[in-house]
Every structure is written in structure tokens, then in C-alpha cells.
Design a protein around this motif. Structure first.
Motif, PDB file in Angstrom:
ATOM      1  N   ASP A   1       0.844  -1.198   0.000  1.00  0.00           N
ATOM      2  CA  ASP A   1       0.000   0.000   0.000  1.00  0.00           C
ATOM      3  C   ASP A   1       0.872   1.239   0.000  1.00  0.00           C
ATOM      4  N   GLY A   2       0.260   2.376  -0.343  1.00  0.00           N
ATOM      5  CA  GLY A   2       0.990   3.642  -0.378  1.00  0.00           C
ATOM      6  C   GLY A   2       0.906   4.395   0.938  1.00  0.00           C
ATOM      7  N   TRP A   3       1.492   5.603   0.930  1.00  0.00           N
ATOM      8  CA  TRP A   3       1.505   6.423   2.142  1.00  0.00           C
ATOM      9  C   TRP A   3       0.103   6.854   2.569  1.00  0.00           C
ATOM     10  N   ASP A   4      -0.823   6.907   1.630  1.00  0.00           N
ATOM     11  CA  ASP A   4      -2.182   7.298   2.005  1.00  0.00           C
ATOM     12  C   ASP A   4      -2.810   6.269   2.928  1.00  0.00           C
ATOM     13  N   ARG A   5      -2.443   5.004   2.747  1.00  0.00           N
ATOM     14  CA  ARG A   5      -2.964   3.949   3.631  1.00  0.00           C
ATOM     15  C   ARG A   5      -2.350   4.078   5.015  1.00  0.00           C
ATOM     16  N   LEU A   6      -1.072   4.402   5.075  1.00  0.00           N
ATOM     17  CA  LEU A   6      -0.414   4.591   6.373  1.00  0.00           C
ATOM     18  C   LEU A   6      -1.060   5.743   7.132  1.00  0.00           C
ATOM     19  N   ALA A   7      -1.395   6.808   6.415  1.00  0.00           N
ATOM     20  CA  ALA A   7      -1.981   7.988   7.056  1.00  0.00           C
ATOM     21  C   ALA A   7      -3.342   7.692   7.663  1.00  0.00           C
ATOM     22  N   ARG A   8      -3.979   6.586   7.253  1.00  0.00           N
ATOM     23  CA  ARG A   8      -5.302   6.236   7.776  1.00  0.00           C
ATOM     24  C   ARG A   8      -5.262   5.068   8.758  1.00  0.00           C
ATOM     25  N   ALA A   9      -4.080   4.605   9.115  1.00  0.00           N
ATOM     26  CA  ALA A   9      -3.950   3.434   9.983  1.00  0.00           C
ATOM     27  C   ALA A   9      -4.253   3.771  11.441  1.00  0.00           C
ATOM     28  N   ASP A  10      -4.571   2.747  12.208  1.00  0.00           N
ATOM     29  CA  ASP A  10      -4.799   2.928  13.646  1.00  0.00           C
ATOM     30  C   ASP A  10      -3.478   3.009  14.406  1.00  0.00           C
TER      31      ASP A  10
ATOM     32  N   GLN B   1      -1.837  13.321  13.468  1.00  0.00           N
ATOM     33  CA  GLN B   1      -2.894  14.317  13.653  1.00  0.00           C
ATOM     34  C   GLN B   1      -4.285  13.682  13.629  1.00  0.00           C
ATOM     35  N   ALA B   2      -4.392  12.539  12.943  1.00  0.00           N
ATOM     36  CA  ALA B   2      -5.674  11.841  12.867  1.00  0.00           C
ATOM     37  C   ALA B   2      -5.922  10.963  14.084  1.00  0.00           C
ATOM     38  N   GLY B   3      -4.932  10.896  14.988  1.00  0.00           N
ATOM     39  CA  GLY B   3      -5.118  10.134  16.221  1.00  0.00           C
ATOM     40  C   GLY B   3      -4.520   8.755  16.230  1.00  0.00           C
ATOM     41  N   ALA B   4      -3.682   8.426  15.240  1.00  0.00           N
ATOM     42  CA  ALA B   4      -3.069   7.100  15.208  1.00  0.00           C
ATOM     43  C   ALA B   4      -2.072   6.940  16.348  1.00  0.00           C
ATOM     44  N   ARG B   5      -1.906   5.716  16.782  1.00  0.00           N
ATOM     45  CA  ARG B   5      -0.856   5.403  17.753  1.00  0.00           C
ATOM     46  C   ARG B   5       0.458   5.316  16.980  1.00  0.00           C
ATOM     47  N   MET B   6       1.479   6.046  17.415  1.00  0.00           N
ATOM     48  CA  MET B   6       2.730   6.149  16.686  1.00  0.00           C
ATOM     49  C   MET B   6       3.825   5.387  17.429  1.00  0.00           C
ATOM     50  N   VAL B   7       4.555   4.549  16.688  1.00  0.00           N
ATOM     51  CA  VAL B   7       5.563   3.691  17.304  1.00  0.00           C
ATOM     52  C   VAL B   7       6.847   3.749  16.482  1.00  0.00           C
TER      53      VAL B   7
ATOM     54  N   GLY C   1      14.142   4.402  14.151  1.00  0.00           N
ATOM     55  CA  GLY C   1      12.911   4.973  13.619  1.00  0.00           C
ATOM     56  C   GLY C   1      12.491   6.207  14.408  1.00  0.00           C
ATOM     57  N   ALA C   2      13.052   6.369  15.606  1.00  0.00           N
ATOM     58  CA  ALA C   2      12.767   7.553  16.416  1.00  0.00           C
ATOM     59  C   ALA C   2      13.168   8.835  15.697  1.00  0.00           C
ATOM     60  N   PHE C   3      14.183   8.759  14.849  1.00  0.00           N
ATOM     61  CA  PHE C   3      14.609   9.944  14.107  1.00  0.00           C
ATOM     62  C   PHE C   3      13.522  10.388  13.127  1.00  0.00           C
ATOM     63  N   VAL C   4      12.759   9.439  12.599  1.00  0.00           N
ATOM     64  CA  VAL C   4      11.652   9.778  11.700  1.00  0.00           C
ATOM     65  C   VAL C   4      10.539  10.472  12.476  1.00  0.00           C
ATOM     66  N   LEU C   5      10.148   9.891  13.619  1.00  0.00           N
ATOM     67  CA  LEU C   5       9.090  10.515  14.412  1.00  0.00           C
ATOM     68  C   LEU C   5       9.512  11.889  14.909  1.00  0.00           C
ATOM     69  N   ALA C   6      10.783  12.021  15.284  1.00  0.00           N
ATOM     70  CA  ALA C   6      11.272  13.320  15.757  1.00  0.00           C
ATOM     71  C   ALA C   6      11.261  14.340  14.636  1.00  0.00           C
ATOM     72  N   ALA C   7      11.693  13.938  13.441  1.00  0.00           N
ATOM     73  CA  ALA C   7      11.714  14.858  12.306  1.00  0.00           C
ATOM     74  C   ALA C   7      10.313  15.302  11.928  1.00  0.00           C
ATOM     75  N   ALA C   8       9.327  14.443  12.163  1.00  0.00           N
ATOM     76  CA  ALA C   8       7.938  14.778  11.838  1.00  0.00           C
ATOM     77  C   ALA C   8       7.273  15.575  12.947  1.00  0.00           C
ATOM     78  N   GLY C   9       7.982  15.811  14.049  1.00  0.00           N
ATOM     79  CA  GLY C   9       7.434  16.584  15.152  1.00  0.00           C
ATOM     80  C   GLY C   9       6.580  15.775  16.106  1.00  0.00           C
ATOM     81  N   VAL C  10       6.493  14.463  15.901  1.00  0.00           N
ATOM     82  CA  VAL C  10       5.628  13.617  16.730  1.00  0.00           C
ATOM     83  C   VAL C  10       6.155  13.505  18.160  1.00  0.00           C
ATOM     84  N   LEU C  11       7.469  13.602  18.329  1.00  0.00           N
ATOM     85  CA  LEU C  11       8.068  13.419  19.647  1.00  0.00           C
ATOM     86  C   LEU C  11       8.243  14.727  20.420  1.00  0.00           C
TER      87      LEU C  11
END
Length: 312
Positions: free
Chosen positions: A57-66, A93-99, A104-114
Motif C-alpha cells: 500500500d501507499g503512504w495514504d494507507r499509512l496515514a489512515r492506519a490505527d 494528527q488523525a489520532g493514530a498510535r505512533m511507534v 525509527g525515532a529519528f523519523v518521528l522526531a523529524a515529523a514533530g511527533v516526539l
């Protein structure tokens, strides 16, 4: 059914990706109904070590995941794909649980999630994560961190611990233990447990302390002082301290304490000796002293640490 989306990016490490697939692909207990729907998302075929991964699947599917899981990236200095960061932000922003697993922490940090949260990553990269993202509180010593909807693990085996922790949160201990048995891994290690306790540092054969390390390791069950170590090394206490600092990066007493804790870990993992007997064998005297020093160094009590190796 809860959807778990794995982010597949070029240059990621294959272990965490494959491990997450193995953990979440099916419920060996048959007790969790419904189980997860696992999808691998990306923009196209990617390289993971020596393997090629074709996301379904593409990134659009990831953006809609739980739940979104970002496995480790090989090069923490490489530029991250904009579409990956956008999808991660959208899912968050849609409320997904982020892991995040390992780097992989560098990705979440770069996205501002952390931002404003506590996180961890592989111990070799915690300083880089903290320096690059000062808005993130980096704990370098733990196996994983659970902020509720944002979680992060240290490297390799700690990623398995975090995935089992997610199953335990979602479906309970019985199901998590069944998955652990299938994987032949400890069913539970508390997130606050230390990533590692320093082990002896090998010295060159011609180093002044080369013979001292094995001598001390063979006598951990006995009272040892700095003076005892200095006498055995045939040098002054001050010179011993300098040599220890240059070789181990720490003092003789801290090094000795670390080796006693490591000896206690080995006995907890591999024997059925009582805590009192282990305390004596490790040179920590009493069970009370062992519990105090062990909890401070490892992050969990010795009894809890032992249960990690008795539940598989």
C-alpha cells in the motif's frame, strides 16, 4: 479490526521490519478476535539491507492506519523522504498510535511527533537524537518508552519487547505470552529496564591492566578495594585510577560495581539460586544490598529480571 501500518523506506534495516511482521501477522493463542490487519506501506520497492521489499500500500494507507510503526533507518544522517514525513504527521494528527523501533525515532522526531515527549533509541544514537532534536527528552538507558499514544524502543531485541508490550496493552498478557512463546523470547521485559550494563573492557596484552581484569573478575565474590586492585597491578592508587579511566572510561569502584551487577544478571538468568546466594556470589553481601544496587543499575528488581527468563 485494528490496522497496523509499517513504514517501508529505502535504506531501512530489515530486522525490525521483519520482526514486526512476525509479531503481528497472526494470533497464535486464537483468543484475540479480531486480530490486527497488518499492511506494509511505502512509495515503491525499497532496499532493506540485502533484501528488497515491495510495499502493498501507499503512504495514504499509512496515514489512515490505527497504529503506525516506523522501523529503524540505517543512516540517521540521510535525508528523510518528504512523503514519509507528511504521512506520519497526517496519521499522528488523525489520532493514530505512533511507534518507532530503534532509529525509527529519528523519523518521528523529524515529523514533530516526539516534541515535548520522552523517547529512546539505540544507545549508540541517543546523543545524536538528543542533540538534533532538543525538544525531545531522550532517555538513553531504557528498553522502551510508552507515552500513551506515542511509543519508542531501543534497538533490536528491545523492539520485540515493545511490540509484545503493544499486544499486552491491546489483548492482555495471555495473548502476549502466547506470541512470545511462538517467538521463543522472554514474554515481558519492563520498559524501564536498562539497555545494558557495561561489561569488562578488554585490554591489550601489553597494557598495565591486562592481567588485572581477569584477576578481579575471578574474585568478585570477595571484598575488593581500590588498594587491593592497585597492589595487584603493582601501582599506586592514583596511577590505577588514571589507567582505569583511560581504558574503561570510569573509576575502579564503578567498574567493579558494574561487574558485580553483571555477574548477578548472569546468575539470575541461568540458575535457580536464591537472591541471598546470588548476592554473596556477586560480592554484594546481602539480598537487600543486591536489590538496591541492581534496581538502580538495571531499572527493575532482581526478582522481576529473573521472571523475564522463566516465562518463555
Amino acid at each position: 479490526m485494528s490496522t497496523i501500518a509499517l513504514a517501508a523506506t529505502d535504506g531501512m534495516l530489515h530486522f525490525e521490519l521483519a520482526m514486526a511482521c512476525e509479531v503481528f501477522v497472526r494470533d497464535p493463542s486464537g483468543l484475540a478476535d479480531p486480530w490486527y490487519e497488518l499492511v506494509i506501506c511505502g512509495s515503491g520497492p525499497v532496499r532493506a539491507g540485502k533484501f528488497r521489499v515491495d510495499p502493498e500500500d501507499g503512504w495514504d494507507r499509512l496515514a489512515r492506519a490505527d497504529t503506525v510503526i516506523v522501523p529503524s533507518v540505517e543512516d540517521i544522517d540521510a535525508e528523510l523522504p518528504v512523503d514519509l514525513l507528511d504521512a506520519v504527521r497526517t496519521a499522528h494528527q488523525a489520532g493514530a498510535r505512533m511507534v518507532s523501533l530503534c532509529t525509527g525515532a529519528f523519523v518521528l522526531a523529524a515529523a514533530g511527533v516526539l516534541d515535548g515527549l520522552t523517547a529512546t533509541t539505540h544507545w549508540a544514537h541517543t546523543e545524536a537524537l538528543a542533540a538534533r532534536y532538543p525538544q525531545v527528552t531522550v532517555d538513553p538507558d531504557v528498553l522502551y518508552v510508552d507515552n500513551g499514544t506515542v511509543l519508542a524502543s531501543a534497538g533490536k531485541a528491545a523492539a520485540i519487547d515493545l511490540c509484545l508490550h503493544l499486544i499486552r496493552r491491546d489483548h492482555g498478557s495471555t495473548v502476549a505470552n502466547a506470541v512470545a512463546r511462538r517467538l521463543v523470547v522472554p514474554p515481558h521485559r519492563a520498559g524501564g529496564q536498562a539497555q545494558f550494563v557495561a561489561t569488562p573492557v578488554p585490554a591489550r596484552e601489553d597494557h598495565p591492566l591486562a592481567a588485572l581484569f581477569p584477576w578481579a573478575m575471578a574474585r568478585l565474590d570477595r571484598p575488593l578495594t581500590v588498594e587491593d586492585l592497585a597492589r595487584q597491578a603493582n601501582m599506586s592508587s592514583r596511577n590505577l585510577a588514571r589507567q582505569f579511566k583511560s581504558v574503561t572510561g570510569t573509576t575502579p569502584l564503578i567498574w567493579l560495581s558494574n561487574q558485580r551487577i553483571r555477574r548477578a544478571q548472569e546468575l539470575l538468568e541461568n540458575t535457580d539460586r536464591s537472591i541471598d546466594a546470588i548476592a554473596e556470589a556477586a560480592g554484594l553481601g546481602t539480598a537487600t544490598t543486591l536489590r538496591r544496587h541492581f534496581h538502580r543499575a538495571v531499572g527493575v528488581p532482581p526478582d522481576a529480571y529473573r521472571r523475564t527468563f522463566r516465562g518463555v
